[in-house]
Write a protein that holds these residues in place. Sequence first.
Motif: not given
Length: 277
Positions: A245-246, A202, A91, A187, A248-250, A252-253, A191
């Motif tokens: 943000v995108a 997924r 965060e 970044y 980091r989300r990638c 984490q997934q 991504t």
Amino acid sequence: MSDSPLRPSSLINTVYGAFLRPLGGWVSIADLIALMAELDVDGPAVRSAISRLKKRGVLEAERRGANGYRLSPAVHAVFDEGDRRIFGSLEPADLADGWVTAVFSVPESERAHRHQLRTRLTWLGFGNITSGVWLAPGRLLDDARATLERLGLSEYVHLFASRYVAFSELRSSVSTWWDFPAIQAQYAEFTDTYGPVAARLRTESDIDPREAFRHYVPMLTQWRRLPYLDPGLPEELLPEDWNAVAARRCFQQLHAVLADPSLRHVRTLTGLETDTP
């Protein structure tokens, strides 16, 4: 895997940090070569990388029935710090928490230390305000103190806990203290490379451990640089198109899906267990 070439030494660092530490920190050279072959790194390149890591004090030779290498005790703290930075809170910092300011002055006769300080402060996430004055979110104070002490650089630096009070508009100023376009470019590269992998995985309910390993190690190697270059500035100071943000989300997934099967693959190939001495 990433289309960008990753150095064998960086991949080996990731394998030790992510898998071999919880399995005792040692692996035979034969098994390490086999693991790296999964990542399309051949034996001579592995041996050359090991030689460099030995010279840097990262690895030490040790025979345990077979020739192998273990992590040097001196770098355990470095890897622990990396875990906190890479897998800890992603965060943005809170503006109310203030800043840590590093001020240093190095004699010309010791200018090598000046370069080392600049490099290390950059990798800690500090932005450069002016010559010898660097700034980072206040939550990086402990990491900065520990790193500078460990590297023997603390005698050259003063660290201050601070708050910004005047006179410029802070958001415009920080854009000159940090290289936002360079951070965003990395970044975006991450991504672009791993977003399609995350989307495909997924839809898969059962991931092959070997395939997981082949994706996870290059992914983590590419990612682990970014939490250092990005200081996690308060959200209100960031560009409107900030793409962290995108990314980091990638990350984490992919970490959630790939880490455990990758570890199973390493255990199967090496025969190492978590209670290895």
